[in-house]
Write an enzyme that holds these catalytic residues in place. Structure first.
Site, mmCIF file in Angstrom:
data_model
loop_
_atom_site.group_PDB
_atom_site.id
_atom_site.type_symbol
_atom_site.label_atom_id
_atom_site.label_comp_id
_atom_site.label_asym_id
_atom_site.label_seq_id
_atom_site.Cartn_x
_atom_site.Cartn_y
_atom_site.Cartn_z
ATOM 1 N N HIS A 1 0.828 -1.221 0.000
ATOM 2 C CA HIS A 1 0.000 0.000 0.000
ATOM 3 C C HIS A 1 0.860 1.267 0.000
ATOM 4 O O HIS A 1 0.413 2.314 0.457
ATOM 5 C CB HIS A 1 -0.943 0.050 1.201
ATOM 6 C CG HIS A 1 -1.662 -1.242 1.475
ATOM 7 N ND1 HIS A 1 -2.930 -1.513 0.993
ATOM 8 C CD2 HIS A 1 -1.269 -2.356 2.139
ATOM 9 C CE1 HIS A 1 -3.292 -2.725 1.383
ATOM 10 N NE2 HIS A 1 -2.294 -3.263 2.068
ATOM 11 N N SER B 1 14.932 21.909 -15.719
ATOM 12 C CA SER B 1 13.769 22.774 -15.885
ATOM 13 C C SER B 1 14.230 24.110 -16.440
ATOM 14 O O SER B 1 15.320 24.577 -16.111
ATOM 15 C CB SER B 1 13.088 22.970 -14.524
ATOM 16 O OG SER B 1 12.325 24.167 -14.545
#
Ligand code: ARG
Length: 458
Positions: A153, A274
């Site tokens: 999970h 970026s």
């Protein structure tokens, strides 16, 4: 090529919608090879003269040399690669070129060419996956004892070793390669000689052409031969499965490379920056591998829908079989190469991984197991006792093994000093020696076997 029956030529729209040359020119090598096998057989069977067969074969070599040097010309009037090649052959050697299409149709021709192309792609994909396996096994060997949190999970569950985690992908890729191998065996039958759909009255030798093209045997039913695209679907199904595995691995790298995790530093060569944030190093390659999986599954869906409900035998729908296969094949090759580079060159940060494994009470199961083994407490009860200990540690903001023995004994008096040895992450992974477990010794064993299977060990 088929003008005899027609009073008027096709409209511009007809020419454009009909033309497959913009994409099926990729099959030129296979088309020439299949034509050469066919013409050699026609000559050997005396269906055409040996002299004509030799002229056609030499002409085909010349066309191939032109394609290799200058590319394949794209004339929509010639529809596809088969007519483009035949038309150029006729320009080069004259009317004798017209004998090449004896006892053959474009229907069995395209089925043969496309099979040959897909067969090559199965082999290339397998080679790419083998390289990925080598990278996985090499890094697993290096990190057989590197401890990281194992998740369920995406919550910290139990400590595992990075080597074990990487070998999980080795197993997926091993199954993927067996899918490719099975597809190859199934598809390796030659459709050439099925002609348009019913076979031919010429005394052809289908065994000879099948052998010349590296097929195991000729296909058994002419209708099936020209309408079967199972081989392309088999490739796409394997490609979809492979891309799913790659996308899971890619997502792990994306998560591991994010700052809160910091488990891995991606290679500069497979990252981008970026344009606005100078500090950024983005996992674009891994993200695109995930993205490409969507497009590959889309390709599979596309061909499934194309083939659904098609009556026998050949229909023009089937010309739309190639673009999805070509697209999936090139996206898949890129994805495999990108993930191979990422696995081979990533820098794993052992200390960060180990520190993360210490968080989240990852060794709680080990406390429960210890109670079962040392105090003969039934597991369900041990689970409950451990849960109480975790709750206490959590309320104080400390790790399980930082709880004073007195507090642990207050929860259950059967706990003694020896428990602390079981609560370290090292002890936790070392204990998991069951077959296929995460213990470093198990990982080393599986690495050794994998290296033998990959032929890395003599
Ligand atoms: N370009 C066609 C294809 O890829 C070749 C077969 C055409 N056969 C025909 N009868 N029109 O499917």
């Amino acid at each position: 090529m088929w003008g005899g029956r027609f009073a008027a030529g096709p409209s511009a729209i007809m020419r454009e919608i009909n033309a497959s040359i913009p994409f099926d020119k990729a099959l030129w090598g296979q088309d020439i090879a299949a034509s050469k096998a066919h013409v050699a057989m026609l000559g050997a069977q005396a269906i055409i003269s040996a002299d004509d067969a030799a002229k056609i074969a030499a002409g085909l070599d010349q066309v191939a040399a032109e394609y290799a040097a200058q590319g394949v010309p794209e004339d929509w009037d010639l529809e596809d690669i088969h007519m483009t090649t035949e038309s150029r052959l006729a320009e080069l050697i004259g009317p004798v070129a017209g004998r090449l299409h004896t006892a053959r149709s474009r229907n069995d021709q395209v089925a043969t060419d496309f099979r040959l192309w897909v067969r090559d792609m199965l082999d290339q994909t397998d080679a790419g996956l083998q390289a990925l396996q080598v990278a996985l096994v090499t890094r697993a060997d290096e990190h057989a004892a590197s401890i990281m949190p194992g998740f369920t999970h995406l919550q910290t569950a139990q400590p595992v070793t990075l080597g074990h985690h990487l070998l999980a992908y080795y197993e997926m890729v091993r199954r993927d390669r067996s899918r490719l191998a099975a597809a190859r065996v199934r598809m390796n039958e030659c459709p050439l000689g099925a002609a348009a759909l019913a076979g031919t009255g010429f005394p052809i030798d289908r065994h000879a052409t099948a052998a010349a093209l590296g097929f195991d045997r000729p296909t058994a039913n002419s209708l099936d031969s020209v309408s079967d695209r199972d081989f392309a679907l088999d490739f796409l199904m394997a490609a979809a499965q492979i891309s799913l595995h790659l996308s899971r691995l890619a997502e792990e790298f994306i998560i591991w490379a994010s700052q809160p995790f910091g488990f891995v530093v991606l290679p500069d060569s497979l990252s981008t920056g970026s344009s606005i944030m100078p500090q950024k190093k983005n996992p674009d390659a891994a993200e695109l591998v995930r993205g490409h999986a969507g497009r590959i599954v889309g390709s599979l869906t596309s061909l499934i829908i194309t083939m659904k409900g098609l009556p026998l035998a050949y229909s023009k729908y089937m010309q739309d079989d190639k673009p999805p296969v070509f697209e999936a094949a090139s996206l898949l090759a890129l994805s495999i190469a990108a993930m191979t580079g990422m696995v081979a060159e990533a820098r794993f940060r052992n200390q960060r991984m180990r520190a993360a494994a210490e968080l989240g009470y990852a060794t709680a199961t080990d406390l429960a197991d210890w109670l079962v083994r040392q105090a003969d407490i039934p597991f369900r009860q041990a689970h409950h006792i451990t849960g109480t200990a975790v709750r206490l540690a959590e309320s104080r903001g400390i790790a399980l093994d930082q709880l004073p023995l007195a507090d642990l004994q207050e929860i259950d008096p059967r706990i003694d000093q020896r428990v602390f040895a079981a609560l370290s992450v090292e002890a936790s992974v070392a204990a998991r020696v069951s077959h296929g477990g995460t213990a470093p010794a198990q990982v080393a064993q599986r690495v050794a076997q994998a290296r033998r299977d990959l032929g890395l060990e003599s």
